[in-house]
Design an enzyme around this catalytic site. Sequence first.
Site, PDB file in Angstrom:
ATOM      1  N   GLY A   1     -13.230 -14.398   0.912  1.00 55.64           N
ATOM      2  CA  GLY A   1     -14.182 -13.727   1.798  1.00 55.64           C
ATOM      3  C   GLY A   1     -15.399 -14.632   1.981  1.00 55.64           C
ATOM      4  O   GLY A   1     -15.513 -15.681   1.330  1.00 55.64           O
TER       5      GLY A   1
ATOM      6  N   GLN B   1      -7.306  16.640   1.211  1.00 54.45           N
ATOM      7  CA  GLN B   1      -6.665  15.360   0.868  1.00 54.45           C
ATOM      8  C   GLN B   1      -7.281  14.233   1.694  1.00 54.45           C
ATOM      9  O   GLN B   1      -6.763  13.121   1.753  1.00 54.45           O
ATOM     10  CB  GLN B   1      -5.154  15.417   1.107  1.00 54.45           C
ATOM     11  CG  GLN B   1      -4.452  16.288   0.090  1.00 54.45           C
ATOM     12  CD  GLN B   1      -2.956  16.024   0.025  1.00 54.45           C
ATOM     13  OE1 GLN B   1      -2.504  14.899   0.084  1.00 54.45           O
ATOM     14  NE2 GLN B   1      -2.190  17.083  -0.108  1.00 54.45           N
TER      15      GLN B   1
ATOM     16  N   CYS C   1      -8.474   8.755   3.050  1.00 58.70           N
ATOM     17  CA  CYS C   1      -7.499   9.504   2.272  1.00 58.70           C
ATOM     18  C   CYS C   1      -7.879   9.633   0.795  1.00 58.70           C
ATOM     19  O   CYS C   1      -8.301   8.646   0.182  1.00 58.70           O
ATOM     20  CB  CYS C   1      -6.177   8.744   2.395  1.00 58.70           C
ATOM     21  SG  CYS C   1      -4.885   9.488   1.470  1.00 58.70           S
TER      22      CYS C   1
ATOM     23  N   MET D   1      -6.941  14.067   8.530  1.00 61.82           N
ATOM     24  CA  MET D   1      -6.321  15.318   8.970  1.00 61.82           C
ATOM     25  C   MET D   1      -6.248  16.298   7.794  1.00 61.82           C
ATOM     26  O   MET D   1      -6.079  17.497   7.985  1.00 61.82           O
ATOM     27  CB  MET D   1      -4.931  15.056   9.530  1.00 61.82           C
ATOM     28  CG  MET D   1      -4.950  14.252  10.817  1.00 61.82           C
ATOM     29  SD  MET D   1      -5.845  15.059  12.141  1.00 61.82           S
ATOM     30  CE  MET D   1      -4.617  16.231  12.672  1.00 61.82           C
ATOM     31  N   GLY D   2      -6.359  15.767   6.580  1.00 66.74           N
ATOM     32  CA  GLY D   2      -6.371  16.634   5.407  1.00 66.74           C
ATOM     33  C   GLY D   2      -7.786  16.941   4.946  1.00 66.74           C
ATOM     34  O   GLY D   2      -7.998  17.426   3.828  1.00 66.74           O
TER      35      GLY D   2
ATOM     36  N   SER E   1       2.497  14.355   5.279  1.00 65.25           N
ATOM     37  CA  SER E   1       2.086  13.341   4.301  1.00 65.25           C
ATOM     38  C   SER E   1       3.244  12.997   3.374  1.00 65.25           C
ATOM     39  O   SER E   1       3.279  11.924   2.784  1.00 65.25           O
ATOM     40  CB  SER E   1       0.895  13.848   3.496  1.00 65.25           C
ATOM     41  OG  SER E   1       1.259  15.039   2.828  1.00 65.25           O
TER      42      SER E   1
ATOM     43  N   GLY F   1      -5.747   4.359  12.101  1.00 62.75           N
ATOM     44  CA  GLY F   1      -6.687   5.388  12.537  1.00 62.75           C
ATOM     45  C   GLY F   1      -8.084   4.797  12.570  1.00 62.75           C
ATOM     46  O   GLY F   1      -8.693   4.644  13.623  1.00 62.75           O
TER      47      GLY F   1
ATOM     48  N   GLY G   1      -4.567   5.444   3.509  1.00 62.12           N
ATOM     49  CA  GLY G   1      -5.484   5.608   4.648  1.00 62.12           C
ATOM     50  C   GLY G   1      -6.943   5.512   4.217  1.00 62.12           C
ATOM     51  O   GLY G   1      -7.298   5.871   3.089  1.00 62.12           O
ATOM     52  N   SER G   2      -7.772   5.045   5.152  1.00 60.48           N
ATOM     53  CA  SER G   2      -9.184   4.808   4.811  1.00 60.48           C
ATOM     54  C   SER G   2      -9.949   6.103   4.530  1.00 60.48           C
ATOM     55  O   SER G   2     -10.982   6.072   3.871  1.00 60.48           O
ATOM     56  CB  SER G   2      -9.862   4.045   5.951  1.00 60.48           C
ATOM     57  OG  SER G   2      -9.761   4.780   7.157  1.00 60.48           O
TER      58      SER G   2
ATOM     59  N   ARG H   1       0.527  19.808   7.681  1.00 59.96           N
ATOM     60  CA  ARG H   1       0.824  18.421   7.306  1.00 59.96           C
ATOM     61  C   ARG H   1       0.832  18.273   5.781  1.00 59.96           C
ATOM     62  O   ARG H   1       1.530  17.461   5.219  1.00 59.96           O
ATOM     63  CB  ARG H   1      -0.238  17.522   7.933  1.00 59.96           C
ATOM     64  CG  ARG H   1      -0.055  16.058   7.670  1.00 59.96           C
ATOM     65  CD  ARG H   1      -0.986  15.202   8.515  1.00 59.96           C
ATOM     66  NE  ARG H   1      -0.422  13.881   8.686  1.00 59.96           N
ATOM     67  CZ  ARG H   1      -0.616  12.878   7.836  1.00 59.96           C
ATOM     68  NH1 ARG H   1      -1.395  13.043   6.794  1.00 59.96           N
ATOM     69  NH2 ARG H   1      -0.037  11.707   8.030  1.00 59.96           N
TER      70      ARG H   1
END
Length: 540
Positions: free
Chosen positions: A527, A466, A349, A432-433, A294, A405, A346-347, A454
């Site tokens: 939108g 995380q 994260c 991954m965290g 990270s 991802g 990250g979504s 990581r």
Amino acid sequence: MAPTASSTSAVPSTSAKALLDPADALSTLASYKTGDGLSMDELIDSRQHGGLTYNDFLVLPGYIDFPASAASLKTKVTRNVTLNTPFLSSPMDTVTETDMAIAMGLMGGMGVIHNNLSAEEQAEMVRKVKMYENGFITEPLCLSPNAKVGDVLDIKQRLGFGGVPITDTGKIRGKLLGIVTARDVQFRRPDVSVTEVMTVDLVTARQGITLEEANTILRDSKKGKLPILDEAGNLVSLLARSDLLKNQNFPLASKRPESKQLYCAAAVGTRPSDRERLSLLVDAGLDVVILDSSQGNSVFQVEMIRWIKSTYPHIDVIAGNVVTREQAATLIAAGADGLRVGMGSGSICITQEVMAVGRPQGTAVHAVAEFANRFGVPVIADGGISNVGHIAKALSLGASAIMAGGLFAGTTEAPGDYVYRDGKRFKAYSGMGSLTSMARKTNKISGENAATQRYFSEEDTVKVAQGVTGQVTDKGSVLPFINYLYTALQHSFQDMGVQSLDQLRNNVKVGTLRFELRTASAQLEGGVHGLSSYEKTLYK
Ligand code: IMP
């Protein structure tokens, strides 16, 4: 006050004079000091407005003089690897294993196999990607000459297919002796040897044949299977008649020019055991290694990059993650062939929330790409991509490719089983965290875990998450989805008036491609709004 004669007569005559000749529109435009909207430098000037995310700005339209299909999305993802599509799937245990890596490669991108599993398992996945040939079954189930009719019947019942190759070893790459078809075993006793019933009058083809040629032989032979043999008569793959219609060509597939095999990338960490892991991956045919962290600006990555470049000079190294040019400089100097950019975007994260470090992704991509591109080191915008517009913006900020991802999670090719809730199908998608990924023991002997590594938290008694664990809805196969991303991105390029990534970059540099910041209300306006209900179907 009544108007004077001179002022009333002046109004029409002055405005008539103010109207310019339409033929002068372009020369008049040229008389403006700057183009409409903002240059990239003005857009990114954070002293004015802080760090930018993809949603904070728009690209202004350019001039269209080509069909969208003429836009090329070819790009370099490392110094030496060029792909036809700028899409990479993240090295995450709910995103990229064999099937995803093959699908990404077939569609012209690249999958990065995660390392939250044993080195042997990861190497086996790399091997399968490298051995994959579109349309050819490279891992067919085989039987040995000792097998009985009952074994074939059992396979038919359990797996649904007849037509089992018999090889001297009972495995792929053994010498082909015959094929047992459904008809061969009909009305036969289960204890009869397969060698008594197998068909030996076979039509075969030689390794290296193209899918098109093999399909023609299969069609003309009227057989159910076409075994592909090497020079010594060993079985290397199989083509099935039942797959004939499904065997599409993938003209954009990302293949290594010399071997014509799909490119394959995989993630490793920076511990001593990762050097052993990497040696297995290299043996399996790995092309690109990603140092997964990270926060990549560390002595560990510097040493690992140097070691890899001296030990395996043919392997390209993507280092990171980074979000500043200082971080980038360290890794470029150490020899990185590509950089992965993103921290906290990250979504799944929660890094920015927990660590107070990170950077808004738009600004991060621009800062690193502006620096790295000067050294010919491509930048991959990693995380926070949730639609095609985000991809186009990442590329306009200087990225050479994107990594995602969440965008690819929940597809058929993503690892994991579907679960059902309220009549809908979902797949897990975890950071991954997240505590879930950090709990997996990836090295059975040492108990090391790639996810904790990581985030530098192997030594912690308390595991600090995380990332979160979540679910995403079933998206079907990733193949049509990437096709959609590709086509939509070509249309985006057309709107911007650029036919390639080089042109995009050049137009940003010379200031002919312009930008606009988006206020909060502009974002609402951009939108769907004002409808009581609607359905959003992205492609057909
Ligand atoms: P997404 O495409 O927005 O879902 O973000 C995926 C990216 O998030 C990955 O490629 C990683 O760089 C990053 N990432 C993966 N797991 C975690 C995590 O647990 N916390 C923070 N970032 C993560």
